[in-house]
Write a protein that holds these residues in place. Sequence first.
Motif, PDB file in Angstrom:
ATOM      1  N   SER A  68       0.825  -1.216   0.000  1.00  0.00           N
ATOM      2  CA  SER A  68       0.000   0.000   0.000  1.00  0.00           C
ATOM      3  C   SER A  68       0.854   1.259   0.000  1.00  0.00           C
ATOM      4  O   SER A  68       0.432   2.304  -0.526  1.00  0.00           O
ATOM      5  N   GLU A  69       2.056   1.174   0.551  1.00  0.00           N
ATOM      6  CA  GLU A  69       2.954   2.331   0.513  1.00  0.00           C
ATOM      7  C   GLU A  69       3.425   2.594  -0.918  1.00  0.00           C
ATOM      8  O   GLU A  69       3.532   3.750  -1.341  1.00  0.00           O
ATOM      9  N   PHE A  70       3.707   1.536  -1.647  1.00  0.00           N
ATOM     10  CA  PHE A  70       4.050   1.713  -3.064  1.00  0.00           C
ATOM     11  C   PHE A  70       2.842   2.223  -3.849  1.00  0.00           C
ATOM     12  O   PHE A  70       2.967   3.117  -4.691  1.00  0.00           O
ATOM     13  N   ILE A 104       3.195  -5.955  -6.053  1.00  0.00           N
ATOM     14  CA  ILE A 104       1.826  -6.035  -5.529  1.00  0.00           C
ATOM     15  C   ILE A 104       1.196  -4.644  -5.499  1.00  0.00           C
ATOM     16  O   ILE A 104       0.015  -4.470  -5.835  1.00  0.00           O
ATOM     17  N   GLY A 105       1.989  -3.644  -5.112  1.00  0.00           N
ATOM     18  CA  GLY A 105       1.481  -2.274  -5.113  1.00  0.00           C
ATOM     19  C   GLY A 105       1.011  -1.840  -6.486  1.00  0.00           C
ATOM     20  O   GLY A 105      -0.040  -1.187  -6.618  1.00  0.00           O
ATOM     21  N   LYS A 106       1.746  -2.219  -7.503  1.00  0.00           N
ATOM     22  CA  LYS A 106       1.335  -1.916  -8.881  1.00  0.00           C
ATOM     23  C   LYS A 106       0.001  -2.589  -9.204  1.00  0.00           C
ATOM     24  O   LYS A 106      -0.890  -1.983  -9.828  1.00  0.00           O
ATOM     25  N   SER A 107      -0.154  -3.849  -8.764  1.00  0.00           N
ATOM     26  CA  SER A 107      -1.370  -4.606  -9.085  1.00  0.00           C
ATOM     27  C   SER A 107      -2.612  -4.012  -8.421  1.00  0.00           C
ATOM     28  O   SER A 107      -3.734  -4.315  -8.821  1.00  0.00           O
ATOM     29  N   MET A 108      -2.435  -3.169  -7.427  1.00  0.00           N
ATOM     30  CA  MET A 108      -3.558  -2.564  -6.713  1.00  0.00           C
ATOM     31  C   MET A 108      -4.093  -1.329  -7.425  1.00  0.00           C
ATOM     32  O   MET A 108      -5.095  -0.752  -6.999  1.00  0.00           O
TER      33      MET A 108
END
Length: 284
Positions: A68-70, A104-108
């Motif tokens: 979530s920080e990314f 994972i951050g990108k996928s969000m």
Amino acid sequence: MGKIRIVVDSTCDIPLPVREELGIEMVPLKVLFGEETYLDYVTIGSEQFYEKLAASSALPTTSQPSPSEFQAVYERVLQEDPGASIISIHLSGAVSGTYQSAVIGKSMLEEEADITVYDSKSASYGAGMRAVAAARLAAAGRSKEEIIAEIERLERETQLYFLVDSLEYLHKGGRIGRASALIGSLLNIKPILSLDKEGAVYSVDKQRGTKKAIQRIIEMLDQSFGSDPVAITIAWTQGNAIAMDLCEQVKSKFNVQSVDFTTIGAVIGTHVGPGTSAVFMYRV
């Protein structure tokens, strides 16, 4: 063609003035001294970290950013520059989950967001120099494909060596046993570390005394670069006398076209300890 923005994590060890000049966004890792949590290069700088490290009986721990920080940084960049492409360059996935958090951050985010997450398979300025090169090319109007090609070239062309002053922190971090650390310290053994092609840390060599260790680093660099034109970055944790000696010897031996300097921050410093010096060299 939309704007291209570069995102890194704090282990890239890019000096703040360079990040500000080139508009590089940085996501910090965390350093934990017991119950105290600090953000690398945000709430704790290199000098403060090494002072706390010297006063601490236990080795601090480190923690990667959350996905979530990314996500939050990617969203902010895209709000600042709608339609921008992001190249996100990170610490080797073989030594940290930071790269995976970025993925994972990108996928969000929405699928149309153009984000390339890159595992540098390196550490400290080995990753940082790629991000700086990418940001400079982006500022010059080069395409994303051209920038990624240069990042990949630097991955192939760069050699890096960390000269570790003491075996104490490798022991505290669980990499060597207490007996080996004690004997090594008594014999003035100086380990030389690097990263392999998969980005894992390994011991390249060890020499008795700093002078012989620097000589060995010069020999290994010579095998890779010879008389080719090169650029170098010299880095250190705490105290730069050995780093400056290393720098002068490299400059006297090689066809050095440019020299940059940086410090090794809290996260990498946790594992190599104070008194570590490093050289990063690549063909130009």
